[in-house]
Design an enzyme around this catalytic site. Structure first.
Site, short mmCIF file in Angstrom:
data_model
loop_
_atom_site.label_atom_id
_atom_site.label_comp_id
_atom_site.label_asym_id
_atom_site.label_seq_id
_atom_site.Cartn_x
_atom_site.Cartn_y
_atom_site.Cartn_z
N ARG A 228 14.25 -2.51 -7.84
CA ARG A 228 12.79 -2.41 -7.97
C ARG A 228 12.41 -2.47 -9.44
NH1 ARG A 228 10.53 -0.26 -3.35
NH2 ARG A 228 8.64 -1.17 -4.21
N PRO B 170 0.83 -1.22 0.00
CA PRO B 170 0.00 0.00 0.00
C PRO B 170 0.86 1.27 0.00
CG PRO B 170 -0.43 -1.34 1.97
CD PRO B 170 0.65 -2.03 1.20
N GLU B 171 0.51 2.19 -0.87
CA GLU B 171 1.20 3.48 -0.93
C GLU B 171 0.22 4.55 -0.46
OE1 GLU B 171 3.19 4.01 -4.72
OE2 GLU B 171 3.39 1.85 -4.98
N ARG C 138 20.98 17.23 -6.68
CA ARG C 138 20.94 15.80 -6.39
C ARG C 138 21.30 15.02 -7.65
NH1 ARG C 138 17.91 14.57 -1.52
NH2 ARG C 138 18.47 12.43 -2.03
N ARG D 130 1.67 -11.47 5.78
CA ARG D 130 3.13 -11.64 5.83
C ARG D 130 3.78 -11.06 7.09
NH1 ARG D 130 5.75 -10.48 0.13
NH2 ARG D 130 7.53 -11.34 1.26
N LYS E 177 2.95 6.56 4.70
CA LYS E 177 2.19 5.34 4.40
C LYS E 177 1.63 4.73 5.68
CE LYS E 177 5.38 4.29 0.61
NZ LYS E 177 6.41 3.35 0.15
#
Ligand SMILES: [Zn+2]
Length: 304
Positions: free
Chosen positions: A286, A2-3, A177, A113, A60
């Site tokens: 990812r 979930p974000e 950055r 989990r 989150k």
């Protein structure tokens, strides 16, 4: 996992269903779900009798604000879910913590989990967190001291949907950055709440390649990225989040946003903008989805 939009959906559901409810008792079935206070029996004793005043979200994490100022945090992580059920609902082996409500219902924390964590904290300090300009102000908590709720989030960057998160603020944070855009969007200290799904979606919408480095963006790129991040998150909330694996809203229903995504898990399917196939690469371990035509590859910089 979930974000921001998924967690926001859970928080809004719970606000409607449990704001004003009193927790009479809590049973912890999986001890490691409880992060604070320790031991879990103490958590159960301290939450008993508390009334939930309102429910919100930071990053989150779901925040249940209690009448007495304390805050219960629920980080859903991979497969956590908060479900409101009648007390006589079928037993569920994946429920890790049960909160009995005075009106006879149960608030169940279900987590297949078991990566999710629940904490109970003294209030205070939340408003100032992530509001600082420029350098991160990560406070280091002294050993043995009780954290306040604000300190739990002191390592988090700004909330992208807050009014203060302007394109200028994003530009300021991107400046100098050299990190890749995909990695930066996933970095919770850079911006809170964005994960793998919405990072890919935002970059596609902004027509920015995931491997572009932050310092190669011009002002127009930054404005596009800023708008795209906010749009994909807002649309995600409007569709009650995207369900892959175990995410469900507090009503137990999956969200509807997964079918509406443009690139995430659409490898080899046609791009909705140009019709060419979506490609998948791995960035920082990812999986990352993008359109090689709409999101042109960064030009290799001259060797220094
Ligand atoms: Zn395309």
């Amino acid at each position: 996992m979930p974000e921001l939009p998924e967690v926001e959906t859970v928080a809004r559901d719970l606000q409607r269903w449990v704001a004003g409810a009193t927790i009479t008792d809590a049973t912890v079935r999986w001890e490691r779900t409880i992060r604070h206070p320790q031991p879990p029996e103490r958590f159960a004793a301290e939450i008993a009798g508390a009334t939930i005043r309102r429910v919100s979200r930071r990053a989150k994490t779901v925040l249940l604000h209690l009448d007495d100022g304390r805050v219960m945090t629920v980080a859903l992580r991979m497969t956590g879910a908060l479900l409101v059920t009648p007390a006589d609902a079928a037993p569920d082996p994946y429920v890790r913590v049960v909160f009995e409500l005075a009106d006879g219902r149960q608030l169940r924390y279900r987590d297949v989990r078991k990566f999710g964590r629940i904490g109970l904290w003294p209030g205070g300090g939340l408003r100032s967190v992530g509001g600082g300009r420029g350098a991160r102000s990560r406070k280091v908590a002294e050993a043995g001291r009780r954290y306040r709720i604000g300190e739990v989030f002191s390592g988090h960057g700004p909330e992208p949907l807050q009014r203060g998160f302007t394109a200028a603020r994003l530009a300021e944070r991107l400046r100098g950055r050299s990190a890749k855009l995909k990695s930066l969007l996933l970095d919770q200290s850079f911006i809170a709440g964005v994960g793998n799904i919405y990072a890919d979606e935002a970059l596609w919408r902004a027509r920015l390649h995931p491997l572009r480095t932050a310092d190669t963006l011009d002002a127009r790129d930054v404005r596009r990225l800023h708008r795209a991040v906010r749009q994909v998150l807002r649309e995600g909330i409007a569709n009650r989040g995207a369900s892959f694996s175990d995410y469900v809203g507090a009503d137990g229903e999956p969200g509807e946003n997964a079918e509406r995504l443009a690139v995430y898990r659409r490898t080899d399917q046609p791009c909705y903008r140009c019709g060419r196939p979506i490609r998948r690469i791995v960035v920082g371990q990812r999986s990352t989805h993008y359109c090689p035509h709409c999101q042109p590859e960064p030009v290799a910089s001259e060797p220094a």
